[in-house]
Design a protein around this motif. Structure first.
Motif, PDB file in Angstrom:
ATOM      1  N   ARG A   1     -13.389  12.874   1.033  1.00 35.27           N
ATOM      2  CA  ARG A   1     -14.699  12.578   1.606  1.00 35.27           C
ATOM      3  C   ARG A   1     -15.475  11.562   0.785  1.00 35.27           C
ATOM      4  N   GLN A   2     -15.167  11.486  -0.530  1.00 28.73           N
ATOM      5  CA  GLN A   2     -15.912  10.552  -1.365  1.00 28.73           C
ATOM      6  C   GLN A   2     -15.262   9.158  -1.395  1.00 28.73           C
ATOM      7  N   GLY A   3     -13.966   9.093  -1.136  1.00 27.80           N
ATOM      8  CA  GLY A   3     -13.245   7.837  -1.301  1.00 27.80           C
ATOM      9  C   GLY A   3     -13.326   6.934  -0.078  1.00 27.80           C
ATOM     10  N   ASP A   4     -12.505   5.893  -0.127  1.00 19.21           N
ATOM     11  CA  ASP A   4     -12.413   4.945   0.977  1.00 19.21           C
ATOM     12  C   ASP A   4     -11.634   5.600   2.112  1.00 19.21           C
ATOM     13  N   MET A   5     -12.205   5.588   3.304  1.00 16.14           N
ATOM     14  CA  MET A   5     -11.526   6.259   4.420  1.00 16.14           C
ATOM     15  C   MET A   5     -10.244   5.545   4.837  1.00 16.14           C
ATOM     16  N   ARG A   6     -10.098   4.285   4.425  1.00 10.86           N
ATOM     17  CA  ARG A   6      -8.822   3.607   4.738  1.00 10.86           C
ATOM     18  C   ARG A   6      -7.674   4.281   3.981  1.00 10.86           C
ATOM     19  N   GLU A   7      -7.975   4.823   2.811  1.00  8.28           N
ATOM     20  CA  GLU A   7      -6.951   5.575   2.069  1.00  8.28           C
ATOM     21  C   GLU A   7      -6.556   6.846   2.809  1.00  8.28           C
ATOM     22  N   VAL A   8      -7.535   7.487   3.446  1.00 10.97           N
ATOM     23  CA  VAL A   8      -7.250   8.685   4.241  1.00 10.97           C
ATOM     24  C   VAL A   8      -6.352   8.313   5.418  1.00 10.97           C
ATOM     25  N   GLU A   9      -6.669   7.179   6.058  1.00 11.57           N
ATOM     26  CA  GLU A   9      -5.858   6.683   7.181  1.00 11.57           C
ATOM     27  C   GLU A   9      -4.400   6.495   6.719  1.00 11.57           C
TER      28      GLU A   9
ATOM     29  N   ALA B   1      -3.701  10.213  19.071  1.00 12.65           N
ATOM     30  CA  ALA B   1      -4.691  10.986  19.828  1.00 12.65           C
ATOM     31  C   ALA B   1      -5.728  11.614  18.896  1.00 12.65           C
ATOM     32  N   VAL B   2      -5.262  12.097  17.744  1.00 16.96           N
ATOM     33  CA  VAL B   2      -6.180  12.739  16.798  1.00 16.96           C
ATOM     34  C   VAL B   2      -6.451  11.760  15.656  1.00 16.96           C
ATOM     35  N   SER B   3      -7.716  11.493  15.394  1.00 11.98           N
ATOM     36  CA  SER B   3      -8.063  10.539  14.336  1.00 11.98           C
ATOM     37  C   SER B   3      -7.766  11.151  12.971  1.00 11.98           C
ATOM     38  N   SER B   4      -7.605  10.245  11.997  1.00  8.37           N
ATOM     39  CA  SER B   4      -7.255  10.692  10.637  1.00  8.37           C
ATOM     40  C   SER B   4      -8.331  11.592  10.055  1.00  8.37           C
ATOM     41  N   ALA B   5      -9.599  11.238  10.292  1.00 11.10           N
ATOM     42  CA  ALA B   5     -10.686  12.022   9.705  1.00 11.10           C
ATOM     43  C   ALA B   5     -10.688  13.449  10.252  1.00 11.10           C
TER      44      ALA B   5
ATOM     45  N   LEU C   1       9.288  15.689   3.008  1.00  9.95           N
ATOM     46  CA  LEU C   1       8.297  14.944   2.239  1.00  9.95           C
ATOM     47  C   LEU C   1       7.286  15.936   1.671  1.00  9.95           C
ATOM     48  N   VAL C   2       7.047  15.870   0.367  1.00 11.08           N
ATOM     49  CA  VAL C   2       6.056  16.760  -0.263  1.00 11.08           C
ATOM     50  C   VAL C   2       4.924  15.900  -0.811  1.00 11.08           C
ATOM     51  N   VAL C   3       3.695  16.225  -0.424  1.00  7.25           N
ATOM     52  CA  VAL C   3       2.542  15.492  -0.943  1.00  7.25           C
ATOM     53  C   VAL C   3       1.504  16.485  -1.453  1.00  7.25           C
ATOM     54  N   GLY C   4       0.689  16.037  -2.358  1.00  3.71           N
ATOM     55  CA  GLY C   4      -0.446  16.841  -2.796  1.00  3.71           C
ATOM     56  C   GLY C   4      -1.597  16.639  -1.825  1.00  3.71           C
ATOM     57  N   PHE C   5      -2.451  17.620  -1.731  1.00  6.66           N
ATOM     58  CA  PHE C   5      -3.607  17.491  -0.836  1.00  6.66           C
ATOM     59  C   PHE C   5      -4.596  16.489  -1.426  1.00  6.66           C
ATOM     60  N   LYS C   6      -5.133  15.632  -0.560  1.00  6.27           N
ATOM     61  CA  LYS C   6      -6.076  14.608  -1.025  1.00  6.27           C
ATOM     62  C   LYS C   6      -7.455  15.234  -1.161  1.00  6.27           C
ATOM     63  N   LYS C   7      -7.756  15.644  -2.390  1.00  9.41           N
ATOM     64  CA  LYS C   7      -8.934  16.488  -2.614  1.00  9.41           C
ATOM     65  C   LYS C   7     -10.251  15.730  -2.416  1.00  9.41           C
ATOM     66  N   ASN C   8     -10.286  14.489  -2.887  1.00 10.93           N
ATOM     67  CA  ASN C   8     -11.562  13.761  -2.863  1.00 10.93           C
ATOM     68  C   ASN C   8     -11.685  12.852  -1.641  1.00 10.93           C
TER      69      ASN C   8
ATOM     70  N   ASP D   1       0.849  -1.193   0.000  1.00 11.04           N
ATOM     71  CA  ASP D   1       0.000   0.000   0.000  1.00 11.04           C
ATOM     72  C   ASP D   1       0.882   1.240   0.000  1.00 11.04           C
ATOM     73  N   LEU D   2       0.241   2.393  -0.062  1.00 14.73           N
ATOM     74  CA  LEU D   2       0.962   3.656  -0.167  1.00 14.73           C
ATOM     75  C   LEU D   2       1.859   3.903   1.044  1.00 14.73           C
ATOM     76  N   ARG D   3       1.377   3.523   2.221  1.00 16.81           N
ATOM     77  CA  ARG D   3       2.157   3.798   3.443  1.00 16.81           C
ATOM     78  C   ARG D   3       3.471   3.032   3.434  1.00 16.81           C
ATOM     79  N   ASP D   4       3.392   1.726   3.096  1.00 14.30           N
ATOM     80  CA  ASP D   4       4.624   0.931   3.033  1.00 14.30           C
ATOM     81  C   ASP D   4       5.586   1.529   2.008  1.00 14.30           C
ATOM     82  N   GLY D   5       5.026   1.878   0.833  1.00 11.74           N
ATOM     83  CA  GLY D   5       5.861   2.454  -0.221  1.00 11.74           C
ATOM     84  C   GLY D   5       6.515   3.745   0.230  1.00 11.74           C
TER      85      GLY D   5
END
Length: 1131
Positions: free
Chosen positions: A807-815, A1096-1100, A798-805, A776-780
């Motif tokens: 709210r519509q996607g799988d929340m495991r991806e947000v995690e 302490a703070v959830s991903s969502a 580390l530079v990442v783009g903001f995950k725009k979608n 998955d992305l985290r391991d990579g």
């Protein structure tokens, strides 16, 4: 033709055959591998091919790898036209079915095919005692794809030997070697097929040519004058110095020529394959031109001699100048005829000319021993010690000096590349060029020295030619050698027609038979002209074949069996004719000498450079060279250029430099493994190791960014913005995590690596591409953060783009996405999140189009990926398509391309660029415009820096670095900080002091006193509505249900957590209000990234904070350094 072949099929029925039994198959760029099971029985060599399997013995199954032409439709390659394969006798076939390519037919230059029978029953079984797909070492595996030297055979790929098989292939009659080899030992017979192809040995090809070219007109006309001016001692020194330069160059030429197979093109080929196309292209052009003009020089030399003879006999046609033009034009036409007739005729002409030349030299030597009384008044007395002593020292007259005499002689030594220039027509250039060139230098030098000494020992400097100048009574005041020999030439103070100093025809006068010397002069000039007339087109043809100057492509075409460059001959003829008609060669001569010397200098430098680069591929068979001697040779050539003519030397340097810059700018699409490449690697390696010993210091801190781009061309805005602050400053690595089946991903990694690195270079991105495969992305991301980089050149941000979608996607991806931040902070990385309101990912719009265009020229598209397919199912697709590129954050459309870069079964482009396509919708159009906004020049605008928290200074350093770039230089930095209302002035002054100490210019500092004010109710309500779907609401559920739900979905927001971080939530909402108020017109905003405590703070909730903070704003960079200082005000 999928799966197994029928048992009787033999290894040699490969479609249409030529006379040698070679299959006329497709080339690898059009084909793919097919691996078949082939059953074979014992048969006689050259016997009936269809006899396999009929011999009564059990057939043995084995593999054969051959190319299948995809365009052949349903036809089996073994059965052309669907016909049977049991027909025809095939000659030249080994017992096991390997098609034998004769070394004699290697130069035919015909249609190439690539065919490999993985192991013949005799050869492989005898070697290993069991049947194996592994190939034993063999020269044919190492040939270049485009080699005209013979067949390129393909060894089985690692994938064939190593990858899992879909089906066990060894169940039908697998030969495990217990029966030994088939009847009859295989004899590899080579049948020479060199009809019509002319190849020369070292004597005819190199030695004869070099000797003829080195022995020029100088030998007969000017050498005696040089001895008169410089004396015997300094003349030998002049010859010696010229020989030192040519010998060193000869040694260097030998070293390069024996470092691998040499094709046609002579000096150009040697230099370009050693130093690369830039130097090779520059030298190739001027060397070909120099040879073309040299034809004119030699022909005019010949014409002048003929006109002299006509003048003596009073038979001039018009006048001297026009006679030279007429005779020169006729001569060059005849020479062109000899050249076009073919190399065989040209070689025969050279032999005849050499014989005449040697006879002329012999004639002179014999003449020196015959002192005739009639010649004594002209200054010739045969060998006398008195004359030797008198002529030993110099006697420079008419403003001549040692160097001017050297400059006149040196062009006589410059024929040493005559043999190397026709390298393509030599049978064995590797042994011929060193042997022939060095022996020619030795022989010609000895002859030059011998003639200089003998003419200096026989002829006095001045003689009247008057028979009455004999001495009757002894003169007391005469000390000259002539006086001792009873001749008084003291009247020559005013000038005499004879003697070394005055008569250019001394050798004719001394010789036994004078007309033979004239014949020698004709021979020397014509042979040199002929050699140059052949060299120039051959060099030019090689240059044009390499497509370095696209405008000259038409001259690459060759004709006939010898691939003669007829168009080049015509061009050379026209250049030579033009210069003959100008007839002003005194100006051209020094430029030509300098052109030759420039190529000598570069040949020497090539050897030095290749030795310096320590490339493992630099292994010359010729061992008698030294890199430092070659360097001295190169320097000597450059010095001699100035000695001969300083303005011509400068002109040569300017022309070479101009052509070098042109070729560098054009970047020809070639890769020859030059020493320049090797030295680039060596320098990078040495500097990287040296850098590892350098301690980090805050003054030298550079943001070294690992950007999670996915395919680099999918998110160009992300790339360009980061490039704005890393270009020529820090490291930039584009990380791409491939997910999905491992076998497929491994193939992707290899092809993507070359393709995307090329894309970055083509788009002038100073960045590296780093793909990894992970579950998955985290391991990579973890793999990349731990392993990317080298020594001190490791990413720290580390530079990442903001995950725009999100709210519509799988929340495991947000995690996974949020955990990337935590992992980055764990390894002491800074984190930058970049958000554009329109989004970043354009792969569904134009990524594929760019991807295709970037593949058009790529060599990797010609790679053949082997898929071993043993199944009987004909519907199995054996073509290889590149797997979908797994995107980090958003599922992108499946991207598939097959080997030659064209779209495969799935449509690659949403719209066909050639057809009339519907315009993009507004959203996509805005996304496309936004993706290129950082490529344009940014006008006079602001970069707003919201430096709310001290993270070590990265939030301030990035905008400063951006403003140093040309596109951003008009932008001003405005700094925003938090503060208390009653201390606003104090805080502003304190920040101004800090910024001035950091030497960072700013246009304004704003202290925000109302940062802790409660946000507007509607904004709070909007935030609560946004997070509602992600809340756990544990207070409304039973304890067990709530715990189980939290365990399964750790990203859910608990009521407790929401209450605990209420203040922080309100701050993000409030900051967004302030950003809209103050920074809505900024070009970009750089702001401190809020940090969430791990566990302490959830991903969502964290994602919701970032969303609330950065929504509806210009491009924003959320930056958090690793809290170590990156700025200092100490010097």
């Amino acid at each position: 033709m999928e799966g197994k072949r029928a048992a009787p099929a033999s290894a040699s029925d490969e479609g249409a055959k030529d006379a040698l039994g070679r299959a006329l198959g497709p080339t690898p760029s059009q084909s793919r591998f097919q691996v078949d099971l082939v059953a074979e029985g014992p048969r006689k060599a050259g016997g009936d091919v269809g006899a396999a399997g009929k011999g009564g013995e059990e057939a043995k199954g084995r593999f054969r790898v051959n190319f299948v032409d995809p365009s052949a439709g349903g036809e089996s390659p073994g059965e052309p036209g669907g016909g049977g394969s049991e027909s025809g006798n095939v000659s030249g076939v080994q017992n096991g079915g390997d098609t034998v390519m004769s070394e004699g037919s290697l130069h035919s230059g015909g249609h190439h095919h690539y065919y490999y029978d993985t192991h013949t029953n005799t050869y492989y079984l005898r070697t290993f005692g069991h049947n194996t797909m592994d190939a034993v070492p063999r020269i044919d595996h190492y040939r270049q794809t485009a080699a005209d030297l013979g067949e390129k055979l393909l060894r089985p790929s690692l994938a064939e030997l190593h990858d899992e098989l879909d089906k066990e292939p060894f169940e039908d009659g697998y030969a495990n070697g217990e029966e030994g080899a088939a009847a009859g030992e295989a004899a590899v017979t080579y049948t020479p097929d060199s009809k019509g192809v002319v190849k020369f040995g070292w004597i005819k090809g190199v030695l004869v040519r070099c000797m003829l070219n080195i022995w020029g007109v100088m030998l007969f006309i000017r050498l005696s004058w040089i001895v008169g001016q410089a004396g015997i001692g300094l003349s030998v020194l002049v010859i010696g110095m010229a020989t030192v330069v040519t010998t060193i160059t000869g040694l260097s030429t030998s070293a390069i020529a024996t470092n691998g197979f040499v094709r046609g093109g002579g000096a150009y080929y040697l230099i370009s394959r050693s130093l690369g196309p830039e130097f090779g292209g520059a030298i190739g052009l001027i060397f070909a031109f120099a040879n073309a003009v040299a034809v004119a020089m030699y022909v005019v030399g010949f014409a002048e001699t003929v006109v002299e003879l006509l003048k003596e006999n009073g038979t001039l046609m018009i006048d001297e100048m026009n006679d030279i033009r007429i005779i020169g034009a006729i001569t060059v036409v005849i020479l062109l005829g000899i050249s076009i007739a073919g190399m065989e005729w040209e070689a025969k002409a050279q032999i005849v000319l050499l014989v005449i030349l040697i006879l002329a030299i012999g004639d002179f030597v014999i003449g020196t021993f015959i002192p005739l009384d009639s010649k004594k008044p002209k200054g010739f007395f045969s060998y006398k010690a008195e004359i030797f002593m008198e002529n030993f020292g110099p006697d420079f007259r008419e403003d001549e000096t040692f160097f001017s005499v050297f400059a006149i002689f040196f062009p006589a030594a410059t024929g040493i590349l005559a043999g190397a220039n026709i390298s393509g027509d030599l049978a064995d250039p590797q042994s011929a060029i060193p042997k022939g060139t060095l022996l020619a230098i030795l022989i010609t030098t000895l002859v030059y020295v011998g003639i200089a000494v003998s003419v200096g020992s026989c002829v006095v400097r001045d003689a009247t030619g008057n028979i009455n100048d004999t001495i009757v009574t002894e003169l007391t005041n005469c000390t000259a050698a002539a006086c001792k020999l009873n001749y008084d030439f003291s009247s020559c103070q005013t000038g005499c027609p004879y003697g070394l100093m005055n008569n250019f025809q001394v050798m004719s006068m001394v010789s036994g038979f004078a007309p033979l010397i004239s014949a020698g002069i004709f021979s020397a000039t014509l042979s040199s002209a002929l050699a140059s007339l052949v060299s120039a087109p051959k060099i030019f043809q090689a240059l044009c074949k390499d497509s370095i100057y696209p405008g000259f492509q038409m001259f690459a075409k060759g004709y006939g069996k010898n691939n003669e460059p007829l168009r080049g001959y015509i061009l050379t003829f026209l250049i030579a004719l033009g210069f003959i008609l100008i007839a002003e060669l005194n100006v051209i001569a020094p430029i030509i000498s300098n052109f030759f010397l420039a190529s000598y200098a570069l040949i020497n430098f090539s050897v030095f450079h290749a030795s310096l680069a320590k490339s493992p591929g630099w292994r010359p068979a010729f061992k008698y060279y030294n890199m430092w001697i070659s360097l001295v040779g190169a320097i000597l050539c450059c010095i001699v250029m100035f000695v001969i003519n300083w303005w011509a030397a400068l002109l040569t340097y300017v022309i070479v430099l101009g052509l070098y810059i042109y070729v560098t700018y054009k970047k020809p699409d070639v890769n020859w493994g030059s020493s320049t490449q090797a030295l680039t690697y060596l320098n990078a390696l040495q500097h990287s190791i040296r850098l590892s010993g350098v301690e980090d210091h805050v003054k030298n801190f550079r943001p070294q960014c690992l950007i999670m781009t996915g395919a680099p061309n999918a998110r160009p805005a992300l790339l360009h913005l980061v490039h704005a602050f890393t270009k020529n400053v820090g490291l930039m690595i584009c990380g791409h995590v491939h997910m999905g089946p491992r076998r497929q991903a491994m193939k992707e990694l290899t092809t993507d690596l070359a393709r995307y690195q090329r894309w970055l270079i083509k788009n002038k991105m100073k960045a590296f591409y780093a793909p990894v495969h992970a579950e998955d992305l985290r391991d990579g991301g973890q793999y990349l953060m731990q392993a990317a980089g080298l020594g001190r050149m490791r990413p720290n941000t580390l530079v990442v783009g903001f995950k725009k979608n999100w709210r519509q996607g799988d929340m495991r991806e947000v995690e996974t996405y949020i955990n990337l931040f935590h992992d980055a902070f764990d390894v002491q990385y800074g984190v930058v999140v970049i958000r554009l309101q329109e989004g970043l990912d354009i792969s569904h719009l134009q990524g594929q189009e760019e991807l295709l265009s970037s593949q058009e020229k790529s060599p990797c598209t010609k790679d053949v990926i082997v898929k071993v397919d043993y199944s009987k199912k004909s519907e199995t697709d054996t073509s290889i398509a590149l797997a979908p590129s797994s995107s980090e954050r958003t599922p992108t459309p499946r991207k598939e391309e097959d080997e030659d870069g064209k779209t495969s079964a799935q449509p690659l482009l949403k719209k066909d660029s050639k057809s009339s396509s519907s315009p993009l919708n507004m959203t996509d159009q805005r996304l496309l415009d936004a993706s290129s906004q950082f490529q344009k020049k940014q006008g006079k605008s602001n970069i707003d820096v919201w430096w709310l928290f001290d993270d070590g200074g990265l939030t301030l350093l990035i905008p400063y670095l951006i403003t140093t770039k040309k596109k951003w230089k008009d932008c001003k930095i405005r700094v925003f900080i938090g503060g208390k209302i009653n201390r606003i002035d104090h805080d502003r002054r304190a920040m101004a002091t800090l910024l001035s100490k950091f030497r960072i210019d700013f246009s304004d500092i704003m202290v925000l006193g109302d940062i802790n004010t409660k946000p507007k109710k509607e904004n709070i309500a909007a935030f609560e509505e946004m997070i509602e779907p992600f809340r756990l609401h544990e207070d409304d559920k039973e304890q067990e249900v709530a715990d189980k739900m939290k365990e399964d979905e750790p990203w859910r927001i608990t009521d407790n957590e929401l209450e605990l971080y209420k203040t922080k939530t309100y701050r993000q909402i409030r900051l967004n209000e302030l950003l809209k108020e103050h920074s809505s017109t900024a070009n970009i905003i750089v702001m401190s990234l809020p940090v969430a405590r791990k566990g302490a703070v959830s991903s969502a909730l964290y994602m919701a904070w970032l969303e609330a903070l950065s929504k509806d704003l210009p491009p924003i960079l959320l930056v958090r350094g690793n809290h170590q200082s990156v700025l200092t005000f100490y010097s």
